[in-house]
Design a protein around this motif. Structure first.
Motif, mmCIF file in Angstrom:
data_model
loop_
_atom_site.group_PDB
_atom_site.id
_atom_site.type_symbol
_atom_site.label_atom_id
_atom_site.label_comp_id
_atom_site.label_asym_id
_atom_site.label_seq_id
_atom_site.Cartn_x
_atom_site.Cartn_y
_atom_site.Cartn_z
ATOM 1 N N TYR A 1 -0.139 7.077 -12.168
ATOM 2 C CA TYR A 1 -1.448 6.516 -11.836
ATOM 3 C C TYR A 1 -1.578 5.082 -12.308
ATOM 4 C CZ TYR A 1 -3.503 11.020 -10.459
ATOM 5 O OH TYR A 1 -3.824 12.203 -9.836
ATOM 6 N N PHE B 1 2.649 10.699 -9.731
ATOM 7 C CA PHE B 1 1.706 10.758 -10.853
ATOM 8 C C PHE B 1 1.765 9.546 -11.754
ATOM 9 C CE2 PHE B 1 -0.204 14.621 -9.876
ATOM 10 C CZ PHE B 1 0.765 15.499 -9.417
ATOM 11 N N PRO C 1 0.817 -1.219 0.000
ATOM 12 C CA PRO C 1 0.000 0.000 0.000
ATOM 13 C C PRO C 1 0.855 1.276 0.000
ATOM 14 C CG PRO C 1 -0.913 -1.572 1.550
ATOM 15 C CD PRO C 1 0.386 -2.130 1.095
ATOM 16 N N ALA D 1 0.361 2.715 -10.119
ATOM 17 C CA ALA D 1 -0.320 2.522 -8.833
ATOM 18 C C ALA D 1 -1.514 1.593 -9.009
ATOM 19 C CB ALA D 1 -0.768 3.871 -8.274
ATOM 20 N N ALA D 2 -2.288 1.864 -10.063
ATOM 21 C CA ALA D 2 -3.472 1.041 -10.300
ATOM 22 C C ALA D 2 -3.075 -0.393 -10.579
ATOM 23 C CB ALA D 2 -4.296 1.610 -11.452
ATOM 24 N N ILE E 1 1.953 2.036 -3.435
ATOM 25 C CA ILE E 1 0.873 2.622 -4.240
ATOM 26 C C ILE E 1 0.831 4.128 -4.024
ATOM 27 C CG2 ILE E 1 -1.624 2.779 -4.505
ATOM 28 C CD1 ILE E 1 -1.853 -0.143 -4.010
ATOM 29 N N ILE E 2 0.915 4.533 -2.752
ATOM 30 C CA ILE E 2 0.859 5.967 -2.457
ATOM 31 C C ILE E 2 2.041 6.701 -3.082
ATOM 32 C CG2 ILE E 2 1.046 7.640 -0.592
ATOM 33 C CD1 ILE E 2 -0.708 6.009 1.084
ATOM 34 N N LEU F 1 1.440 7.240 -6.665
ATOM 35 C CA LEU F 1 0.460 8.291 -6.907
ATOM 36 C C LEU F 1 1.102 9.660 -6.795
ATOM 37 C CD1 LEU F 1 -2.898 7.290 -5.185
ATOM 38 C CD2 LEU F 1 -2.428 7.601 -7.612
#
Lengths: 281, 244, 279
Positions: A249, A247, A237, A252-253, A240-241, A244
């Motif tokens: 995205y 940028f 997790p 992260a996704a 992921i942050i 993000l």
């Protein structure tokens, strides 16, 4: 006497209570807006990298290390919780002892306590100069800022899932099968192994699965005690942050999709195992 | 104002056996009709269709000169008494009985005083005077059933539908209540349809008995006639089983 | 003479000891740590830190978020439970599985999905920037993420309860002439009130305490987009330990109040809340 003659469509309606359209419509609308559409965004986004890009993004060493830590620590914590959770549930259901009510109420604490509160408390407790950290330091055991700290935090988070799943099953179990075993000459340990445990197995697996699922995605309670060193003590997790914030995205996704997918598959397998053990009786 | 049921069918899931297969019967105004049969015979389904709680796939029903199935349940004024009473657990007995009057649209709603009078009247009718402030959980089964009946009668129904109303009660209470129900019916003259699996009960209270089996009416007629001359082996068996 | 199904006294003693030790070690100690760390420099100092303007903003933001998210999810929960328990239709189990989904999603992913839609590079990002509407890094984003994670609470509580209660009373009300709304307000709502309260209690606890999801969408702007759980992190990372634990103590007290109310409801109104206890 007012009489209404409605068109034939009324006859084909299957529900007598009024309001079906409105309540189902509202339910589906709200569900879509808050849950379904956002989750769709998650599943769609990584594909802008193309299939190769997606695979590349999730097989980077740093990503793999983070996934290994998140899933691995969650598995260990769930296993510990399964073993000790069984003991706790057994004692709470079957024995009487002082402060039992208090202990029972405490089990729910991780459900109610905000994760960042738990996080800073656990970090402080297990730091070198914390109450427990102090005791472990001379033994050379470091908990804070290591993967071990992650496991400890995940044990905290997952315990209630196992205990609360087992308690009703244990309570309902009833003494008769055990009495039968006793009259047939079995000792307590034998009775437990052959009579009680097989009946508890499905619930035990369910509880463990729930604890695991929760632990995999856990963030707040872990982030303080973890250390967060890339490749060593960085959980998925957090990665992921970080992506993000950069940028990235799609990256992260991608990690998010892998986490959800892997969890889903593992839960499916555990569910099948649970059904299998339940059906064997 | 007779009741005419014509070829009603109902299937619960496509492909499965129909719950009702072309059921027809006619009853004069004010009759007391019993739908008698084993479980699965479709009698409760037919009753619920008459009450608007379920819908027929094909067929028609005429009552009070009206296409009955086209009227929504809440406008039919068909008093329904459920097998397990379905009393509103959080309301007192008095509030339960007053419910049908309190939910009427403003223009048709009686005044508070009138409603209170009517509730008193009905409590007396069902012999539960003074119990208006009790809650359903504080009453016996027989008492609850009488409250359910009073509640259904409060709306001045044109048709009374009872789904195995005495099913959950013990034998002695059942006998008492059914005699009392019949007396009530005679006094008020409402067309009544009564579902039961107990043939002794059906024959004791009803003017007309429909013996049902697997979604069909095997025989329909006055109790004496059905008892003396059963039409089909099923009817013979079913009656015979209890008559011995 | 011990009973045939009683465990050996040694086993009993050992298991009891393990239970108490485990729970104390993993659950009680962290809780005590929160309070003792807050009171390290005395009560006055801890109390003063709560007056800090950024802290006050955080408290306000937490309250506002809960005040929006909880009622909305409550309305949804009631509607969903009504739909599932009072009607027959196909796809019911798919619907309930979808409703349960947010429970299995990691908090960070719960925030991620809203960034994917409303963030600068999200689906609606450019459009939002054009119209100067802020969702991410502002209240709306925080509310949305909170709504996602607390989405199933009320519904999960009410669905088994209302399924258990059946439709008889509603059908009776209908046969007596009541409209749909009259039936709901006069007959259904009174029967579910304790289950509803229980669900709202759990929903609120989670709404006020959510950290991961809100962390992703908030931007951590001090005095503006920090909820209390986030502010705890900010203070802790700033080495303001007393302040951090003071705010944490407030949250911990809230958790204890929630647990007490929960136990009370479970004890007193056991029949009138969910037939099956699931967390």
């Amino acid at each position: 006497m007012a009489t209404l003659t409605l068109s034939g469509s009324w006859k084909s309606r299957k529900n007598a209570l009024p309001g079906f359209g409105l309540s189902l419509g509202f339910t589906l609308f709200y569900l879509s807006i808050i849950v379904l559409i956002p989750l769709a965004a998650l599943i769609i986004r990584p594909w802008e990298l193309g299939f190769d890009g997606f695979v590349h993004a999730v097989t980077q060493p740093r990503v793999l290390a983070a996934l290994k830590l998140s899933f691995g620590a969650a598995a260990i914590a769930a296993a510990v919780n399964t073993i000790f959770g069984l003991m706790v549930a057994w004692a709470l259901t079957r024995y009487r002892f002082p402060a039992k009510r208090l202990i029972d109420a405490l089990v729910d604490l991780p459900f109610a306590l905000p994760t960042s509160v738990a996080g800073i408390a656990l970090c402080t407790l297990y730091a070198q100069n914390g109450w427990i950290g102090e005791l472990l330091a001379p033994l050379g055991i470091k908990v804070a800022y290591t993967p071990l700290g992650v496991v400890v935090a995940l044990i905290f988070i997952g315990l209630p899932f196992v205990v609360r799943t087992l308690q009703p099953v244990l309570a309902e179990f009833g003494r008769e099968p055990e009495e039968a075993a006793a009259t047939l000459g079995a000792g307590r340990l034998q009775t437990f192994r052959r009579v009680v445990f097989p009946s508890l197995a499905p619930a035990l697996i369910t509880g463990g699965a729930l604890a695991f699922a929760r632990a995999v995605g856990e963030y707040g309670s872990v982030i303080f005690i973890a250390g967060n060193l890339p490749m060593k003590s960085e959980i998925a997790p957090l990665l992921i942050i970080i992506k993000l914030e950069q940028f990235d995205y799609a990256g992260a996704a991608a990690i998010g999709v892998v986490m959800l997918g892997a969890s889903f598959l593992i839960l499916l397998a555990l569910n099948a195992l649970q059904v299998w053990t339940a059906g064997r009786r | 104002m007779s009741l005419v049921i014509d070829s009603v069918t109902k299937r619960f899931r496509t492909g499965s056996t129909p719950a009702l297969q072309g059921v027809s019967l006619t009853a004069p105004q004010g009759a007391f009709v019993a739908l008698l049969g084993p479980s699965g015979s479709g009698k409760t389904t037919l009753l619920r269709i008459l009450g608007g709680l379920d819908f027929a796939d094909t067929g028609s029903v005429r009552f009070a000169d009206v296409n009955w199935l086209a009227v929504p349940a809440r406008e039919r004024k068909a008093g329904f008494v459920f097998q397990h009473y379905a009393l509103f657990r959080h309301m007192t007995v008095a509030k339960n009985i007053a419910f049908g009057l309190e939910v009427r649209p403003r223009s048709l709603r009686p005044s508070k005083a009138d409603i209170a009078d009517r509730v008193k009247e009905l409590l007396a009718l069902v012999q539960l005077e003074g119990l208006g402030d009790r809650y359903p959980s504080q009453l016996s089964g027989g008492q609850r059933q009488r409250v359910a009946l009073a509640r259904a009668l409060a709306i001045e129904p044109r048709m009374l539908l009872l789904d195995e109303p005495f099913g959950a009660l013990d034998a002695k209470v059942r006998k008492e209540l059914r005699g009392w129900l019949r007396a009530l019916h005679d006094k008020m003259g409402i067309t009544t349809v009564f579902v039961t699996h107990d043939q002794e009960e059906a024959f004791a209270v009803a003017d007309l008995v429909a013996v049902m089996n697997q979604g069909r009416i095997e025989q329909y007629g006055q109790p004496e006639t059905v008892k003396r001359t059963p039409n089909t082996p099923f009817v013979q068996d079913f009656i015979g089983a209890g008559a011995a | 003479m011990r009973g045939a199904t009683d465990d050996h006294p040694l086993a009993r003693w050992a298991l009891t000891a393990v239970t108490i030790a485990f729970v104390v070690l993993f659950l009680l100690l962290p809780l005590i740590t929160v309070f003792s760390a807050a009171l390290e420099k005395g009560f006055e100092v801890a109390w003063d830190t709560l007056g800090d303007p950024d802290t006050v903003s955080a408290i306000e933001l937490t309250a506002i978020t809960a005040l929006i998210a909880v009622p909305m999810n409550t309305v949804f929960g009631v509607a969903a439970a009504w739909t599932v328990s009072k009607y027959d239709f196909r796809g019911k189990s798919i619907l309930t599985s979808f409703i349960d989904l947010p429970f299995s999603v990691s908090p960070v992913i719960s925030g991620l999905i809203y960034v994917l839609i409303f963030g600068l590079q999200g689906w609606l990002g450019p459009w939002l920037r054009e119209h100067d509407i802020k969702i991410i890094f502002a209240l709306p984003g925080i509310v949305l993420a909170t709504m996602f994670v607390t989405f199933p609470f009320v519904a999960r509580e009410l669905i088994p309860l209302m399924n258990d209660q059946g439709r008889d009373e509603e059908e009776a009300a209908m046969s007596l002439g009541a409209s749909g709304w009259q039936t709901f307000f006069r007959v259904t709502l009174p029967s579910i009130k304790w289950g509803l309260l229980y669900g709202v209690l759990l929903c609120n606890a989670r709404a006020m305490g959510e950290f991961g999801a809100v962390s992703v969408v908030s931007g951590h702007i001090r005095g503006q987009t920090n909820t209390m759980p986030l502010h705890v992190e900010v203070l802790y990372n700033d080495y303001q330990f007393v302040a951090a634990f003071a705010v944490a103590s407030v949250l911990a007290l809230l958790a204890l109040v929630t647990l007490t109310l929960k136990s009370f409801l479970e004890w007193r109104y056991a029949d009138e809340i969910a037939a099956v206890h699931r967390h």
